[in-house]
Design a protein around this motif. Sequence first.
Motif, short mmCIF file in Angstrom:
data_model
loop_
_atom_site.label_atom_id
_atom_site.label_comp_id
_atom_site.label_asym_id
_atom_site.label_seq_id
_atom_site.Cartn_x
_atom_site.Cartn_y
_atom_site.Cartn_z
N PHE A 185 0.98 -1.15 -0.10
CA PHE A 185 -0.05 -0.18 0.00
C PHE A 185 1.32 1.34 -0.45
CE2 PHE A 185 -3.00 -3.12 1.02
CZ PHE A 185 -4.48 -2.27 0.09
N ALA A 186 1.77 0.92 1.05
CA ALA A 186 3.09 2.14 0.56
C ALA A 186 3.61 2.80 -1.03
CB ALA A 186 4.03 2.26 1.58
N MET A 187 4.14 1.33 -1.80
CA MET A 187 4.43 2.08 -2.61
C MET A 187 3.01 2.38 -4.07
SD MET A 187 6.47 -0.87 -5.99
CE MET A 187 6.14 -0.25 -7.16
N GLY A 188 1.65 2.53 -3.49
CA GLY A 188 0.51 2.22 -4.28
C GLY A 188 0.84 3.06 -3.77
N LEU A 189 0.24 3.91 -2.61
CA LEU A 189 0.05 5.89 -2.40
C LEU A 189 1.14 6.18 -2.50
CD1 LEU A 189 -2.04 4.36 0.67
CD2 LEU A 189 -3.46 4.82 -1.41
N PHE A 190 2.39 6.12 -2.09
CA PHE A 190 3.21 7.23 -2.54
C PHE A 190 4.37 6.51 -3.18
CE2 PHE A 190 1.68 6.86 1.58
CZ PHE A 190 1.04 8.69 1.46
N PRO A 191 3.65 6.50 -4.40
CA PRO A 191 5.18 5.89 -5.78
C PRO A 191 5.85 6.66 -6.31
CG PRO A 191 3.20 6.54 -7.11
CD PRO A 191 2.75 6.92 -5.46
N GLY A 192 5.98 7.78 -5.40
CA GLY A 192 6.87 8.76 -6.47
C GLY A 192 8.08 8.71 -6.52
N TRP A 193 8.79 8.65 -5.38
CA TRP A 193 10.26 8.59 -5.62
C TRP A 193 10.65 7.04 -5.70
CZ3 TRP A 193 12.92 4.20 -2.48
CH2 TRP A 193 12.04 3.63 -1.15
N ILE A 194 9.57 6.18 -5.49
CA ILE A 194 10.26 4.96 -6.32
C ILE A 194 10.33 4.97 -7.46
CG2 ILE A 194 9.83 2.44 -6.79
CD1 ILE A 194 8.49 2.19 -3.50
N ILE A 195 9.72 5.92 -8.08
CA ILE A 195 9.05 6.09 -9.89
C ILE A 195 10.95 6.91 -10.05
CG2 ILE A 195 8.37 7.30 -11.40
CD1 ILE A 195 5.72 6.36 -9.96
N GLU A 196 10.93 7.80 -9.10
CA GLU A 196 11.91 8.84 -9.74
C GLU A 196 13.32 7.74 -10.39
OE1 GLU A 196 13.24 12.74 -8.19
OE2 GLU A 196 11.44 12.60 -7.43
N LEU A 197 13.89 7.07 -8.99
CA LEU A 197 14.89 5.89 -8.46
C LEU A 197 15.10 6.03 -10.35
CD1 LEU A 197 15.24 5.29 -5.17
CD2 LEU A 197 16.73 6.07 -6.62
N ALA A 198 13.38 4.89 -10.33
CA ALA A 198 13.61 3.89 -11.20
C ALA A 198 13.72 4.76 -13.17
CB ALA A 198 12.57 2.91 -11.91
N GLU A 199 13.67 5.90 -12.96
CA GLU A 199 12.99 6.82 -14.10
C GLU A 199 15.17 6.88 -14.44
OE1 GLU A 199 10.64 9.96 -14.30
OE2 GLU A 199 9.37 9.18 -15.25
N GLN A 200 15.68 7.39 -13.36
CA GLN A 200 16.62 8.38 -13.28
C GLN A 200 17.84 7.64 -13.93
OE1 GLN A 200 17.47 9.45 -9.29
NE2 GLN A 200 16.66 11.56 -10.00
N SER A 201 17.33 5.57 -13.41
CA SER A 201 18.75 4.97 -13.41
C SER A 201 18.35 4.16 -14.77
CB SER A 201 18.20 3.61 -12.40
OG SER A 201 17.05 3.46 -12.86
N LEU A 202 17.27 4.70 -15.37
CA LEU A 202 17.10 3.76 -16.85
C LEU A 202 17.47 4.57 -18.03
CD1 LEU A 202 13.52 1.98 -16.30
CD2 LEU A 202 15.86 0.70 -16.92
N THR A 203 17.18 5.99 -18.06
CA THR A 203 18.04 6.58 -19.10
C THR A 203 19.05 6.88 -19.49
OG1 THR A 203 17.44 8.64 -17.00
CG2 THR A 203 18.67 9.50 -19.11
N PRO A 204 20.72 5.81 -19.50
CA PRO A 204 21.45 5.34 -20.52
C PRO A 204 20.16 4.28 -21.14
CG PRO A 204 22.03 5.74 -18.08
CD PRO A 204 20.83 5.69 -17.39
N VAL A 205 19.88 3.69 -20.20
CA VAL A 205 18.92 2.79 -21.53
C VAL A 205 18.92 2.52 -22.60
CG1 VAL A 205 18.23 0.20 -21.39
CG2 VAL A 205 18.90 1.37 -19.07
N VAL A 206 17.82 4.28 -22.31
CA VAL A 206 16.59 4.47 -23.13
C VAL A 206 17.71 5.43 -24.15
CG1 VAL A 206 14.52 6.24 -23.31
CG2 VAL A 206 15.39 4.80 -21.34
N THR A 207 18.87 6.82 -23.57
CA THR A 207 19.23 6.89 -24.38
C THR A 207 20.27 5.63 -25.77
OG1 THR A 207 20.03 7.96 -23.12
CG2 THR A 207 21.11 8.92 -24.32
N ASN A 208 20.56 4.96 -25.15
CA ASN A 208 21.77 4.22 -25.53
C ASN A 208 20.68 3.16 -26.45
OD1 ASN A 208 24.27 3.74 -25.49
ND2 ASN A 208 23.95 2.17 -23.93
#
Lengths: 501, 481
Positions: free
Chosen positions: A475-498
Motif C-alpha cells: 500500500f505504501a508503494m501504491g499510495l506514495f510511488p513518487g520516489w520509487i518512480i523517480e529512482l527508476a526513471e533516473q537509472s533507466l536514462t542510459p538504457v533509453v538513450t542507448n
Amino acid sequence: MPFLLNCTWILPTLIALSLMFVPKQKVGVIRGMSVAGVLGILALVVSLIIAFLAGDYASPVGSAETTLAFSYRTPWFEAIGNQFYTGVDGFSLLMMLMASIIALCGVLVSWTITDRCKEFFILLFILLAGTFGCFISFDLLTFFLFNEITLIPTYLLIAIFGSGKKEFAAMKLNLMLFGGSALIILGMAGTYSATGSFDMIAIANNQSETLGSIAMWAFPALFMGFGILGSVFPFHTWSPVGHASAPTAISMFLAGVHMKLGGYGCLRAAIYLMPEGAQEWMPLFMVLATISVVYGAFIAIRQRDLKYINAYASISHVGLVTFGFATLTAVGLKGGVLQMISHGFVTAVVFALIGCIYGRTHTRNIDEMGGLMKKIPFLSVCFVLAGFAVVGMPGTSSFVAELTIFIAGFSGSLDDTLRLVCGALCISSIVITAVYVLRTVNSVVHGPLVDNGHEFTDARFIEKVPLIILLTCIFAMGLFPGWIIELAEQSLTPVVTNLGR
Amino acid sequence: MTLPTALWTDIALGSLACIILLSESLLGPRLRKAIVFHGAWIGLVLIGILTVCTAPESEQAIGNYLIRPWTIPFRLCFCIAGALSVLLSRNLLSGTGHTHRRGLLVSGGVHIFLIICSTLGMFVVTGAQDLITFLVGIELATIPLYVQAAMLRDDFSSEASAKYLIIGSLSTAFTVFGISYLYGAGNSVHFDTLAQTLTADKHFAWVGVIFVLAGIGFKLSAAPFHMWAPDIYDGAPPPVTAYIASSSKAAGLAGLILLVYGPFQQLGADLENIFMFLAIISMTIGNLGALRQKRFNRFMAWSSVAQIGFVLMALTGGDLAIPSIAFYLLVYIIGNFIAFFVVNCLASNRPETFSNMRGLSKQSPLLALCLLISMFSLAGIPPLGGFFGKFELFLAAAQPGHEHFYLILFAAINAVVSLYYYMIVVKDIYITEPTHADNSTCPAIAILPSQRLTLVVLVIAIIVLGVWPAAHSWIFTLAGS
C-alpha cells in the motif's frame, strides 16, 4: 561505502558459514542469527539508499553514461578480462530493498521449521548472497557467477524441504534454469568474442560493427537465457511446479525475488548491452510476453491448488514485466521495473498467506476450504487485501506498475499494430485476473465454514509480522510511488538513450 | 654443459623412484612402511613445489629435451595427482592394519614406485622434442599402469589389467604406425623440422596425424576411443583408477597440445574440425553413458569421457586454449580426487554403487559435503574452481578467428545434461532415504586421519581456486605466451 555495498553479499555468506558451526539442536540460536542477519542486510540496504539519495548520482537526461554509486573495481580473473566490478544505480537499489524486505519476511515465516533447520537457513543465506551479488555486479561474468550461485541452494531447498512432487519439481526447475544459463553462456561468449571484455558499461558503450553483428544472435540468447528465469512462455513450465513444491519462505523468495533476477538480467545484460539486437528482436519477445500474460491468467482460472493459482498468476504478472521491456520505450521500461518490485511484494504476501492458511486447513485445495472469515478473520482480511493487490486495485502497488505498462502499450506512434494488439490483449488480462482472484477469495473466505474449521486459530504474532510488513509495503508503494518512480526513471536514462542510438 | 634448472625436477623424480624401490627392497619392515609411503607423497609434493620454483621464463633445452614454460602447470598436475594417488592408497597398503573389501595391494611399495615411474614418464612427454622421445615418454607413463591395475587379487583387477594392456598396446600400435607416416611425410622425427614440412596438402601426413590422434584419443578416453574406460575404472584398484582418471588424461592432453602447437601447427583449420568432431561426440556419448550408471566408478568413467569433450572443444580455439586447459586440468584433478577419496572410504566395506551411497549425509556429513562439492565442481558450479575452469574452455572456442559458436551452444546444452547426472549423485547422498535393504549392508564408515586431512585440504583448494585468482594468473603468465 563500496565496502558496505559489498557487505550485502559478504554478510549473508558469513552468516551461512558461521551457521555451519552452530550445533543443530540449538534452534533458537540459529533463528536468532538468521533474523539478525536479514535485519543487518535490511539496515545495510536502507543506509545505502539514504546515502544514494543524499549524493548526486542521477544520470542527466539524454546521457548514455551510467553513473554508478559506490562503485568498486579490481581485477579478478583478469587473464580472461574479468574484473570484480560492483556498484549500484537506483534500479539495483530498489530491487535490493525489495529483496531484503522479502528475505526478512521469509525468515520470519520459516520460524516453525524445526527439521534440518540449520541446513535450511544456511542454504537460504547462500541464496541471499547470490541474489545480492547479482544486483550489485556490473561485470557480466561476475553477474552470471552470482546468478549461478543462486541455483544450487534452490535445488536443495525445494528437494529437501518441499512438499508434493518435490524432487521432480526441484530437478525440473534447476535443469530449465541451467538451460537458460547455457544460452547466457552462448551470449557471453559472443560478447567476449567481439569485445574481449565483460565490463557491462564498456560493452554498452561499444558501438563497433563486430558487436553489432554479433548482437543479432547474442541478444536473443541473453534475453531468452534470462527470460527462462523470468518464466517467459514457452519456458515457463518450471515455475508452477517449482513454486508450488517449495516451502513457503522459498516460494516467497523464488517468486518474489529470484524470478526477478531474470527480468533484471533481461534489462541489464540484454537490452542495455545490445540495443541494436533489442530493436531487431523485440517483436518476437513482445508476442511471447503477451502469450505469458494471457495464458498464465487463463490457466490460473482452472487451478484448484492455491499455490498453483498464485504460480500461474505470477507467470501472468511477470509476463507484464517482459511486455513493458518489449515496448522499448522509457515508459515501458519504467513500468517493467515498477512491476518487478510490486509483484515481488504481492506474490510474497500471497505465498506467505497460503503458507499460514495451509498450516491450519492442511489442504491447499480451494474446494475443500470455505468460511475462513468466520474463524480466522485476520488472515482472511489479509487474504482479501492481497487479492486486491493481485487484481491491481488503485491504492495498491500493482495499480501503479500495471497502469504504467499499459500506458506504454499505447503511447507513441499508433502505426505499430503489433504493439497495440498485444497491449490490448494484456489489458484484457485484468478481467481474467479478476475472475480467478474473486473466485478464489470467494471460495476460501466466504461461504459455510468447513467441517474441521472450529479448531482453527487465528494468526499468531510471529505470523502477523511478515504479513503486515508486506501489505504495508504494497500500500505504501501504491499510495506514495513518487520516489520509487523517480529512482527508476533516473537509472533507466542510459538504457533509453542507448536504445535511441 | 650446464644443467637447466628446470631439469632438476625430472632428475629428482628419477631419484625418488630409485629411493623408493631401494628402500622397499632393502629396509626392514618397520622403517620401510614409513619411508615408502610418507617418503613418496612428501617427495612428490616437494617435487611439485620445486616445479613451481624452477619454472623457466623461456624454453630451456638440453639436447633433444626441451622444457617449455607452458608445460609447468601440467607437470605440477602430474605431481599433485601422483601424491594424491599415493595418499589414496593408504587403506590398501599391507602392514598398516587396515582392511579393504577387495583385499590389499599385492605389493604396496612396488605400487608406489610405479606411480612415480609413471609420473616420470609424463614429465618426459612434456619435455619431448622429437617423436621418439614422445613415444618413450608415453610408454613410460602407461606401462606401469598396466601392472598397477592388476595389484589387487580379485578377478576384476586382473580383468581390468588385461583389458588395459590390450587396449593400451593397440593404441601404442596406432601411435607408432602414425609416427611412421609422419616420418615418411616430414622426413624427420624432430618437432621443429616436422613443423616446417608437415603441410595440409600432404595426404600422406594426414594418415599419420589421424593415427597419432587416435592413439592419444585412447589415452584420453575421448569418444570413439572410450570403450575401455568404464571396465577399467571399475576393476582397477581405487588409487590406480584415480590416477588413470586424472594424471593419465593430463599427460595425454599435454602430449596432444605439444603436437598440435608443434609439428601439426600448419594443419590449421582441418585439425580444428577434427577436434570439433571429437569434442561433439565425446561430450554426447559421455553424457548419454553417464545418465544410466549404477556404479560410481563406471559413472566417473563416462563423465570423464564427457569432460574430455569439453577440453577438446578448447583445442579448436586460439591462444586461450593452453592456459585454459591447464587450469581446467588442475581443477578437474582436484575435483576427481575428492570424489575418489570419498568413494574409497565407502568402498572399504561395501560395493561402490549409488544405492549404497544413499543417506550418506546422515552417516558422514563430512564425506557427503566433500562429494557434493566435488560433483558441483565437476559440473562447473560457482564459486568452485570448476566454474572458471569450464567457462574458459567455452571462451577459448569463442576467440576471434576461431569462433565456433554452434559448438559452444552444443557444449553448453551438454553441460546442462551433465549437471543432471551430477545432481542425481547429490540427490542420492542428501535426499533419497535409504531403503532397509541399503541400510542393512552399510557398516560404519571408517575415514583414516590422513585421508580426512587430505579431503579437507582438497576441498579448501577447490574453493580457493574458484575465488582467488593467484593460481589462475600464474598459469596464464606461464602458458599464455
